[in-house]
Design a protein around this motif. Structure first.
Motif, PDB file in Angstrom:
ATOM      1  N   LEU A  33      -2.250  -2.298 -24.478  1.00 41.58           N
ATOM      2  CA  LEU A  33      -0.978  -2.163 -23.794  1.00 41.58           C
ATOM      3  C   LEU A  33       0.171  -1.979 -24.783  1.00 41.58           C
ATOM      4  O   LEU A  33       0.263  -2.683 -25.796  1.00 41.58           O
ATOM      5  CB  LEU A  33      -0.699  -3.396 -22.940  1.00 41.58           C
ATOM      6  N   GLU A  34       1.041  -1.043 -24.473  1.00 41.65           N
ATOM      7  CA  GLU A  34       2.263  -0.884 -25.238  1.00 41.65           C
ATOM      8  C   GLU A  34       3.277  -1.925 -24.760  1.00 41.65           C
ATOM      9  O   GLU A  34       3.157  -2.471 -23.662  1.00 41.65           O
ATOM     10  CB  GLU A  34       2.810   0.528 -25.049  1.00 41.65           C
ATOM     11  N   GLU A  35       4.276  -2.184 -25.593  1.00 43.50           N
ATOM     12  CA  GLU A  35       5.218  -3.253 -25.275  1.00 43.50           C
ATOM     13  C   GLU A  35       5.890  -3.047 -23.926  1.00 43.50           C
ATOM     14  O   GLU A  35       6.021  -3.978 -23.131  1.00 43.50           O
ATOM     15  CB  GLU A  35       6.279  -3.367 -26.370  1.00 43.50           C
ATOM     16  N   ARG A  36       6.287  -1.821 -23.632  1.00 43.62           N
ATOM     17  CA  ARG A  36       6.969  -1.576 -22.352  1.00 43.62           C
ATOM     18  C   ARG A  36       6.024  -1.779 -21.174  1.00 43.62           C
ATOM     19  O   ARG A  36       6.455  -2.162 -20.083  1.00 43.62           O
ATOM     20  CB  ARG A  36       7.562  -0.172 -22.338  1.00 43.62           C
ATOM     21  N   GLU A  37       4.717  -1.566 -21.391  1.00 40.67           N
ATOM     22  CA  GLU A  37       3.739  -1.783 -20.330  1.00 40.67           C
ATOM     23  C   GLU A  37       3.513  -3.273 -20.094  1.00 40.67           C
ATOM     24  O   GLU A  37       3.315  -3.710 -18.959  1.00 40.67           O
ATOM     25  CB  GLU A  37       2.432  -1.075 -20.687  1.00 40.67           C
ATOM     26  N   VAL A  38       3.559  -4.057 -21.163  1.00 41.89           N
ATOM     27  CA  VAL A  38       3.470  -5.511 -21.038  1.00 41.89           C
ATOM     28  C   VAL A  38       4.635  -6.026 -20.206  1.00 41.89           C
ATOM     29  O   VAL A  38       4.458  -6.842 -19.282  1.00 41.89           O
ATOM     30  CB  VAL A  38       3.451  -6.188 -22.426  1.00 41.89           C
ATOM     31  N   LEU A  60       5.140   1.950 -15.105  1.00 44.48           N
ATOM     32  CA  LEU A  60       4.007   1.658 -14.224  1.00 44.48           C
ATOM     33  C   LEU A  60       3.228   2.914 -13.889  1.00 44.48           C
ATOM     34  O   LEU A  60       1.992   2.902 -13.847  1.00 44.48           O
ATOM     35  CB  LEU A  60       4.498   0.995 -12.939  1.00 44.48           C
ATOM     36  N   CYS A  61       3.936   4.014 -13.653  1.00 45.26           N
ATOM     37  CA  CYS A  61       3.266   5.269 -13.314  1.00 45.26           C
ATOM     38  C   CYS A  61       2.394   5.744 -14.471  1.00 45.26           C
ATOM     39  O   CYS A  61       1.269   6.213 -14.271  1.00 45.26           O
ATOM     40  CB  CYS A  61       4.292   6.333 -12.941  1.00 45.26           C
ATOM     41  N   ALA A  62       2.922   5.637 -15.690  1.00 46.93           N
ATOM     42  CA  ALA A  62       2.154   6.049 -16.862  1.00 46.93           C
ATOM     43  C   ALA A  62       0.925   5.166 -17.044  1.00 46.93           C
ATOM     44  O   ALA A  62      -0.175   5.654 -17.374  1.00 46.93           O
ATOM     45  CB  ALA A  62       3.042   6.005 -18.104  1.00 46.93           C
ATOM     46  N   LEU A  63       1.090   3.864 -16.812  1.00 49.81           N
ATOM     47  CA  LEU A  63      -0.036   2.943 -16.954  1.00 49.81           C
ATOM     48  C   LEU A  63      -1.064   3.175 -15.865  1.00 49.81           C
ATOM     49  O   LEU A  63      -2.281   3.130 -16.115  1.00 49.81           O
ATOM     50  CB  LEU A  63       0.477   1.502 -16.898  1.00 49.81           C
ATOM     51  N   GLU A  64      -0.607   3.453 -14.657  1.00 48.21           N
ATOM     52  CA  GLU A  64      -1.531   3.759 -13.565  1.00 48.21           C
ATOM     53  C   GLU A  64      -2.393   4.964 -13.904  1.00 48.21           C
ATOM     54  O   GLU A  64      -3.599   4.977 -13.630  1.00 48.21           O
ATOM     55  CB  GLU A  64      -0.742   4.009 -12.281  1.00 48.21           C
ATOM     56  N   ALA A  65      -1.788   5.974 -14.525  1.00 41.62           N
ATOM     57  CA  ALA A  65      -2.533   7.172 -14.913  1.00 41.62           C
ATOM     58  C   ALA A  65      -3.605   6.832 -15.952  1.00 41.62           C
ATOM     59  O   ALA A  65      -4.725   7.362 -15.912  1.00 41.62           O
ATOM     60  CB  ALA A  65      -1.578   8.232 -15.451  1.00 41.62           C
ATOM     61  N   LYS A  66      -3.291   5.938 -16.888  1.00 43.87           N
ATOM     62  CA  LYS A  66      -4.282   5.519 -17.884  1.00 43.87           C
ATOM     63  C   LYS A  66      -5.461   4.819 -17.206  1.00 43.87           C
ATOM     64  O   LYS A  66      -6.625   5.077 -17.534  1.00 43.87           O
ATOM     65  CB  LYS A  66      -3.642   4.569 -18.902  1.00 43.87           C
ATOM     66  N   PHE A  67      -5.137   3.928 -16.279  1.00 43.97           N
ATOM     67  CA  PHE A  67      -6.200   3.214 -15.582  1.00 43.97           C
ATOM     68  C   PHE A  67      -7.041   4.172 -14.734  1.00 43.97           C
ATOM     69  O   PHE A  67      -8.265   4.041 -14.655  1.00 43.97           O
ATOM     70  CB  PHE A  67      -5.613   2.114 -14.702  1.00 43.97           C
ATOM     71  N   GLN A 105      -4.952   0.069  -7.695  1.00 40.09           N
ATOM     72  CA  GLN A 105      -5.617  -1.202  -7.400  1.00 40.09           C
ATOM     73  C   GLN A 105      -5.691  -2.082  -8.651  1.00 40.09           C
ATOM     74  O   GLN A 105      -5.592  -3.313  -8.566  1.00 40.09           O
ATOM     75  CB  GLN A 105      -7.014  -0.946  -6.845  1.00 40.09           C
ATOM     76  N   THR A 106      -5.851  -1.447  -9.793  1.00 38.64           N
ATOM     77  CA  THR A 106      -5.890  -2.194 -11.053  1.00 38.64           C
ATOM     78  C   THR A 106      -4.568  -2.900 -11.305  1.00 38.64           C
ATOM     79  O   THR A 106      -4.530  -4.098 -11.644  1.00 38.64           O
ATOM     80  CB  THR A 106      -6.207  -1.241 -12.219  1.00 38.64           C
ATOM     81  N   ILE A 107      -3.480  -2.185 -11.132  1.00 41.91           N
ATOM     82  CA  ILE A 107      -2.158  -2.780 -11.340  1.00 41.91           C
ATOM     83  C   ILE A 107      -1.917  -3.910 -10.348  1.00 41.91           C
ATOM     84  O   ILE A 107      -1.380  -4.963 -10.695  1.00 41.91           O
ATOM     85  CB  ILE A 107      -1.066  -1.701 -11.244  1.00 41.91           C
ATOM     86  N   TRP A 132      -4.739  -6.398 -24.387  1.00 42.18           N
ATOM     87  CA  TRP A 132      -5.578  -5.304 -23.896  1.00 42.18           C
ATOM     88  C   TRP A 132      -5.961  -5.562 -22.447  1.00 42.18           C
ATOM     89  O   TRP A 132      -6.108  -6.712 -22.026  1.00 42.18           O
ATOM     90  CB  TRP A 132      -6.852  -5.203 -24.724  1.00 42.18           C
ATOM     91  N   VAL A 133      -6.188  -4.464 -21.721  1.00 42.37           N
ATOM     92  CA  VAL A 133      -6.812  -4.515 -20.401  1.00 42.37           C
ATOM     93  C   VAL A 133      -8.158  -3.828 -20.518  1.00 42.37           C
ATOM     94  O   VAL A 133      -8.277  -2.762 -21.140  1.00 42.37           O
ATOM     95  CB  VAL A 133      -5.947  -3.810 -19.330  1.00 42.37           C
ATOM     96  N   PHE A 134      -9.185  -4.436 -19.917  1.00 49.00           N
ATOM     97  CA  PHE A 134     -10.520  -3.849 -19.958  1.00 49.00           C
ATOM     98  C   PHE A 134     -10.965  -3.450 -18.558  1.00 49.00           C
ATOM     99  O   PHE A 134     -10.889  -4.240 -17.610  1.00 49.00           O
ATOM    100  CB  PHE A 134     -11.523  -4.829 -20.581  1.00 49.00           C
ATOM    101  N   VAL A 135     -11.386  -2.214 -18.471  1.00 50.21           N
ATOM    102  CA  VAL A 135     -11.957  -1.659 -17.250  1.00 50.21           C
ATOM    103  C   VAL A 135     -13.465  -1.669 -17.470  1.00 50.21           C
ATOM    104  O   VAL A 135     -13.995  -0.883 -18.250  1.00 50.21           O
ATOM    105  CB  VAL A 135     -11.428  -0.231 -16.998  1.00 50.21           C
ATOM    106  N   ARG A 136     -14.138  -2.581 -16.811  1.00 47.32           N
ATOM    107  CA  ARG A 136     -15.558  -2.841 -17.103  1.00 47.32           C
ATOM    108  C   ARG A 136     -16.438  -2.344 -15.963  1.00 47.32           C
ATOM    109  O   ARG A 136     -16.127  -2.566 -14.789  1.00 47.32           O
ATOM    110  CB  ARG A 136     -15.742  -4.342 -17.308  1.00 47.32           C
ATOM    111  N   GLN A 137     -17.501  -1.664 -16.323  1.00 47.65           N
ATOM    112  CA  GLN A 137     -18.443  -1.164 -15.313  1.00 47.65           C
ATOM    113  C   GLN A 137     -18.841  -2.290 -14.370  1.00 47.65           C
ATOM    114  O   GLN A 137     -19.227  -3.370 -14.794  1.00 47.65           O
ATOM    115  CB  GLN A 137     -19.685  -0.587 -15.989  1.00 47.65           C
ATOM    116  N   TRP A 138     -18.738  -2.007 -13.067  1.00 44.90           N
ATOM    117  CA  TRP A 138     -19.054  -3.036 -12.080  1.00 44.90           C
ATOM    118  C   TRP A 138     -20.544  -3.336 -12.062  1.00 44.90           C
ATOM    119  O   TRP A 138     -21.388  -2.453 -12.145  1.00 44.90           O
ATOM    120  CB  TRP A 138     -18.618  -2.596 -10.689  1.00 44.90           C
ATOM    121  N   ALA A 139     -20.860  -4.619 -11.957  1.00 43.04           N
ATOM    122  CA  ALA A 139     -22.249  -5.057 -11.824  1.00 43.04           C
ATOM    123  C   ALA A 139     -22.289  -6.164 -10.784  1.00 43.04           C
ATOM    124  O   ALA A 139     -21.451  -7.073 -10.806  1.00 43.04           O
ATOM    125  CB  ALA A 139     -22.793  -5.561 -13.152  1.00 43.04           C
ATOM    126  N   ASP A 140     -23.222  -6.084  -9.866  1.00 43.31           N
ATOM    127  CA  ASP A 140     -23.382  -7.143  -8.872  1.00 43.31           C
ATOM    128  C   ASP A 140     -24.192  -8.275  -9.505  1.00 43.31           C
ATOM    129  O   ASP A 140     -25.386  -8.132  -9.757  1.00 43.31           O
ATOM    130  CB  ASP A 140     -24.094  -6.603  -7.632  1.00 43.31           C
TER     131      ASP A 140
END
Length: 262
Positions: A33-38, A60-67, A105-107, A132-140
């Motif tokens: 995360l960049e400072e402005r995103e934090v 927020l829009c820029a961060l949403e696009a990253k996610f 949904q992530t935000i 950091w934010v981690f987008v982790r592969q979903w596992a049941d």
């Protein structure tokens, strides 16, 4: 050597794991995360928001696009968390199980009033540390197959059910217990050599399919702030046992687990 200005326990956070340790866990994409995103996330989260700048829509829009870009790699959805921990302390986090299918949904998961997110973002900012934010592969993960393990001086001194307030009949089976014990022993032989610290509490998920295996869920500080589950933080209580919640059919609280400590 770690920068002394880092937040306490940062060595256990995912972004600081060595590559070999990351290979024991789930596939993921990490976003620093960049400072402005934090500021944007912390302000929108609402807890202690006066310590941050106001939330700017463009950030927020820029961060949403990253996610969005990261989650496209995982069409079955992704588990969302900071490198330190997840926002599972909110009603929204519980309902969704911290699972998201897109950036919006992530935000929302990260900004639904999570005390955990608020504290960790605040600690990172105070230490001038980029979270950091981690987008982790979903596992049941079957709840009965998640365990909290305690390692001291790179020896396993105890294993507990993660969901320690619930008894699971499947765990009454000696065959299942022996399988768990064997698979965990093999995993620990590798993990104990790769851990960045000698003393940690680590969580694992077991998958008892045709090829039983273990996935590392997260690493926590070896500290009373970490939930001890069926153990307590009295030193004498960590006896190398494998502890299960008692059930009516077999009221046995633990089984011998000393072979893993040899």
């Amino acid at each position: 050597m770690l920068n002394k200005a880092w937040p306490q326990f940062a060595e256990t956070w995912i972004e600081n794991w060595p590559d070999e340790l990351l290979s024991l866990s789930f596939p993921h994409i990490g976003i620093r995360l960049e400072e402005r995103e934090v500021h944007a996330l912390a302000a929108l989260n609402g807890i202690g928001c006066h310590r941050f700048d106001r939330c700017r829509e463009e950030d927020l829009c820029a961060l949403e696009a990253k996610f969005d870009g990261a989650i496209r790699r995982f069409p079955q959805g992704a588990f969302i968390r900071l490198g330190s921990r997840s926002p599972k302390d909110t009603v929204h986090g519980v309902i969704t199980r911290c699972k998201a299918f897109d950036g919006r949904q992530t935000i929302r998961l990260l900004t639904s009033g999570s005390e955990r997110v608020a504290y960790d973002l605040r600690a990172a900012r105070k230490a001038n540390y980029p979270p950091w934010v981690f987008v982790r592969q979903w596992a049941d993960i079957s709840p009965e197959m998640e365990f909290r393990c305690f390692m001291k001086n790179r020896r396993l001194i105890g294993v507990s059910q993660y969901f320690y307030q619930t008894s699971f009949p499947v765990l009454d089976s000696p065959e299942i217990r022996n399988t768990i014990k064997t698979v965990l022993a093999e995993f620990f032989a590798v993990f104990s050599k790769l851990s960045p610290l000698d003393n940690v509490v680590f969580d694992v998920a077991l998958f008892l399919d045709k090829a039983p295996h273990v996935k590392l869920v997260e690493i926590n500080p070896f500290h009373p702030l970490t939930q001890a589950c069926l153990f307590s933080w009295h030193a004498s209580d960590f006896d190398g046992g494998f502890r299960f919640a008692q059930s009516e059919s077999k009221p046995e609280p633990f089984m011998d687990f000393f072979p893993l400590c040899e």
